[in-house]
Design an enzyme around this catalytic site. Structure first.
Site, PDB file in Angstrom:
ATOM      1  N   ASN A  14      43.054  43.892  39.250  1.00 24.20           N
ATOM      2  CA  ASN A  14      42.477  43.635  40.575  1.00 24.20           C
ATOM      3  C   ASN A  14      43.185  44.380  41.687  1.00 24.20           C
ATOM      4  OD1 ASN A  14      44.407  41.697  39.490  1.00 24.20           O
ATOM      5  ND2 ASN A  14      44.339  40.732  41.496  1.00 24.20           N
ATOM      6  N   GLN A  64      37.120  41.772  37.339  1.00 26.07           N
ATOM      7  CA  GLN A  64      36.982  42.959  38.191  1.00 26.07           C
ATOM      8  C   GLN A  64      36.120  44.036  37.553  1.00 26.07           C
ATOM      9  OE1 GLN A  64      37.833  43.098  41.248  1.00 26.07           O
ATOM     10  NE2 GLN A  64      39.237  41.365  41.398  1.00 26.07           N
ATOM     11  N   SER A  84      33.394  36.385  37.116  1.00 28.75           N
ATOM     12  CA  SER A  84      33.274  35.544  38.304  1.00 28.75           C
ATOM     13  C   SER A  84      32.116  36.032  39.162  1.00 28.75           C
ATOM     14  CB  SER A  84      34.586  35.622  39.085  1.00 28.75           C
ATOM     15  OG  SER A  84      34.407  35.064  40.366  1.00 28.75           O
ATOM     16  N   THR A 136      26.870  18.566  35.559  1.00 28.96           N
ATOM     17  CA  THR A 136      25.550  19.067  35.952  1.00 28.96           C
ATOM     18  C   THR A 136      25.666  20.504  36.437  1.00 28.96           C
ATOM     19  OG1 THR A 136      24.886  16.843  36.551  1.00 28.96           O
ATOM     20  CG2 THR A 136      23.593  18.640  37.497  1.00 28.96           C
ATOM     21  N   CYS A 152      54.869  39.775  52.561  1.00 32.06           N
ATOM     22  CA  CYS A 152      54.428  38.893  53.644  1.00 32.06           C
ATOM     23  C   CYS A 152      52.971  38.479  53.508  1.00 32.06           C
ATOM     24  CB  CYS A 152      54.636  39.564  54.984  1.00 32.06           C
ATOM     25  SG  CYS A 152      56.360  39.629  55.423  1.00 32.06           S
TER      26      CYS A 152
END
Lengths: 393, 274
Positions: free
Chosen positions: A150, A178, A198, A236, A324
């Site tokens: 990714n 990906q 996904s 479901t 960061c």
């Protein structure tokens, strides 16, 4: 331009055709597909169509498709299934560059008594497949290797790995989140037991994923409940999103050529443009074996979060492997596994494109980014030294 | 996305006092490229010990740049005595607060200021104070103790937010907890008395400790270690994999491997590479 969205490995925009396809199932066609009346039959027919569409994109059979809530659920289901159905086997093989969905689960298992081999990659992010094969033992329960990374877009030789792993009678799983929609996949010709995908990475909404389970693969469900998905995943069905994913897979099939020609060209132009105008910058990854939509570029002596925030001022969306931005204090585990020097790991930016990007957007980024890097470098106590080293080297 | 205050954003986008003072009277450097943020602070100080001018250069994220900018604004025109009282919390307050994960940026500012003042006063480059606890980010026990005291920290997570300590491999978490407990006045058990071991027992225990404690964490980073021989209390080893070429392998060897063996086998052991 309202927004230049170059973060498609994080998530994608829902395709208009996909939205249109799913909307009726959020409105009038709300029946539970398990119910007995024809109102429900209409819905369950549409689910079947979605299953066929997903299977078609993957070269699989419809009954090998299990719908889940996301890529992470698919990954967890596959690995737990392999581990639970072979309790005597206590060894797992994966790589050092997996998505956290696989990496953290394997680390979790390693704290609970499983032996886990994390296979390393080289400086370009290529997998040491020899080491992988050598690490396989009769005790190995499953091998889980991502199809494409990714962060860097580096593509692993899944066909070869699957063949070698299965030749030893070991279950093989690939996290193809990906890769699906960006590279052709034909499971019929591959020896893959489990494959995860996904929905929101290929223009379907968030909250839906798929686990492909090869016919005959030993399985035990992760989410135990009703008879849905033939008892392989209770709960479901997320009807509208599954229908959306079916449509998205159909679209992905028809966009595959565009993705590998036009999008690839845009990516290449972006990459070349930035490398040419920004000194001391370099691509992280393997340009030879890479997704067509992804580039990861390290800019020396600057910090990724600062780059992203300044790009955001120009409404450019991308992501970074810097400490960061990762929510931890260390740069991305992928770049560290590749041994990318800290000088550029902290200043790495990933651009990931989609079929919705245009030439004008690429021009805009090539124009806006160089002054941003220059500005941050002018603040940096390291840049003069680095620049001198670069000029000399 | 981080939730930065308007003031943080403003100082990030328009940092004050960026640059170098060529004839600075005091310079303070903290951080490193490896850590992901670094700050060099330059002070021009007049004969009355008043800070005439302050400039900075910073490599780091938005809050690191904003904290540096804020620091220079806060100390310009102040006497050294006044400036020396600036705490990391003052810097964060000046900016209207920082996300807790970013508090270490304000601590970096305070440390650079202390170093620049020490430099001006001609105090010899202070050696690393205390003993390194967090090897990933080079944080000492004294630094952690101070952050815990000044900011009333209670958890390891908070210590990481303020000092970065414990934010890497996490192997120092127990030690950080001990420091927190110590500051909070909790009593700790004294270390267990050294056992008397036969040579065979000792070698076996060294081997077991390497296998169980040391190898797994080295392997996480692609490294490995091999026991070659044990000569009295000298343990001879070979580093393998990425450790073999790592520039800080000696640190790993002494501060990690040796420490572990001393802790878990006998305290007299010395580890050497062959």
């Amino acid at each position: 331009m309202e927004r230049i969205y170059l973060d498609n490995n994080a998530t994608t925009q829902v395709a208009p055709e996909v939205l249109e396809e799913m909307l009726p199932y959020l409105q009038d066609l709300y029946a539970n597909p398990s119910s007995m009346y024809s109102f429900a039959g209409e819905v369950s027919q549409k689910l079947k169509e979605a299953r066929r569409r997903v299977a078609a994109l993957l070269g699989a059979q419809a009954e090998e498709i299990v719908f889940t809530s996301c890529g992470s659920e698919s990954d967890s289901t596959a690995i737990w299934a392999a581990v639970h159905s072979q309790p005597e086997k206590r060894h797992i093989v994966t790589t050092r560059v997996e998505h956290p969905a696989v990496k953290n689960l394997c680390e979790h298992l390693s704290h609970r008594g499983w032996r886990v081999t994390f296979v390393p990659v080289d400086a370009k992010g290529r997998l040491d497949t020899d080491l992988l094969y050598r690490s396989l033992t009769p005790d190995t329960a499953i091998v889980s290797v991502m199809w494409a990374n990714n962060e860097t877009g580096v593509v692993f030789p899944i066909a070869d790995i699957a063949r070698e792993v299965r030749a030893r009678g070991i279950v093989f799983h690939t996290d193809a989140v990906q890769a699906v929609g960006k590279v052709p996949i034909d499971l019929q010709s591959l020896e893959v037991d489990f494959l995860s995908l996904s929905g929101h990475k290929l223009h379907a909404p968030k909250g839906v994923g798929v686990l492909y389970i090869r016919k005959g693969t030993k399985f035990s469900p992760f989410l135990i409940g009703g008879h849905q998905e033939r008892g392989r995943r209770g709960g479901t069905e997320n009807v509208a999103s599954i229908i959306a994913l079916g449509k998205a897979c159909e679209l992905a099939g028809s966009h595959m050529h565009d993705e590998n020609s036009r999008v690839r060209k845009l990516r290449d132009r972006l990459e070349a443009g930035l490398l040419a105008s920004i000194p001391a910058s370099a691509v992280n990854g393997d340009p030879e074996h890479r997704l067509p939509n992804t580039t990861n570029i390290g800019f020396e002596s600057v910090e990724g979060e600062a780059i992203l925030l300044l790009m955001d001022r120009h409404r450019i969306c991308a992501s970074s492997g810097s400490a960061c931005t990762s929510g931890s204090l260390e740069p991305s585990h992928v770049l560290r596994a590749m041994g990318v020097p800290f000088t550029s790991a902290h200043g790495s930016v990933r651009f990931s494109l989609s079929i919705y990007n245009t030439d004008a957007e690429i021009d805009y980024v090539i124009e806006k980014l160089p002054p941003i890097i220059e500005r941050l470098r002018s603040l940096s106590p390291f840049w003069k030294k680095q620049a001198a080293a670069h000029a000399a080297g | 996305m981080w939730e930065y205050t308007e003031k943080v954003k403003e100082h990030f986008l328009n940092p004050r006092n960026v640059g170098v003072i060529d004839d600075a009277d005091g310079v303070g450097e903290v951080g490193s490229l490896a850590c992901g943020d670094a700050l060099t602070l330059y002070l021009k100080i007049d004969e009355n010990e008043r800070i005439q001018d302050a400039k900075f250069q910073t490599f780091g994220c938005a809050s690191a740049i904003a904290s540096s900018s804020a620091l220079t604004e806060m100390i310009k025109g102040r006497t050294l005595e006044e400036a020396a009282k600036v705490t990391n919390d003052d810097i964060a307050q000046f900016l209207g607060g920082l996300p807790k994960e970013k508090m270490h940026c304000s601590v970096m500012g305070r440390e650079a200021l202390e170093k620049a003042i020490a430099d001006y006063r001609g105090e010899a480059e202070k050696k690393v104070e205390g003993n390194i606890v967090c090897e990933c980010f080079g944080v000492t026990d004294l630094q952690i103790e101070r952050a815990v005291k000044e900011n009333h920290l209670r958890t390891i997570e908070e210590v990481t937010d303020y000092t970065k300590a414990g934010g890497g491999c996490e192997s120092c978490h127990d030690r950080i907890q001990e420091i927190i407990d110590h500051v909070l006045g909790m009593v700790h058990e004294p270390p267990k008395k050294a056992r008397k071991l036969t040579n065979i027992q000792k070698i076996k225990l060294i081997e077991e400790t390497l296998d169980r404690e040391v190898k797994p964490s080295l392997k996480q980073d692609g490294g490995d270690i091999e026991l070659v021989d044990v000569d009295g209390n000298t343990v001879l080893v070979k580093l393998r994999g990425t450790c073999a070429t790592c520039s800080i392998s000696q640190v790993t060897l002494k501060d990690y491997v040796e420490k572990k063996l001393r802790e878990l086998v006998v305290p007299e052991l010395v580890v050497e590479e062959v």
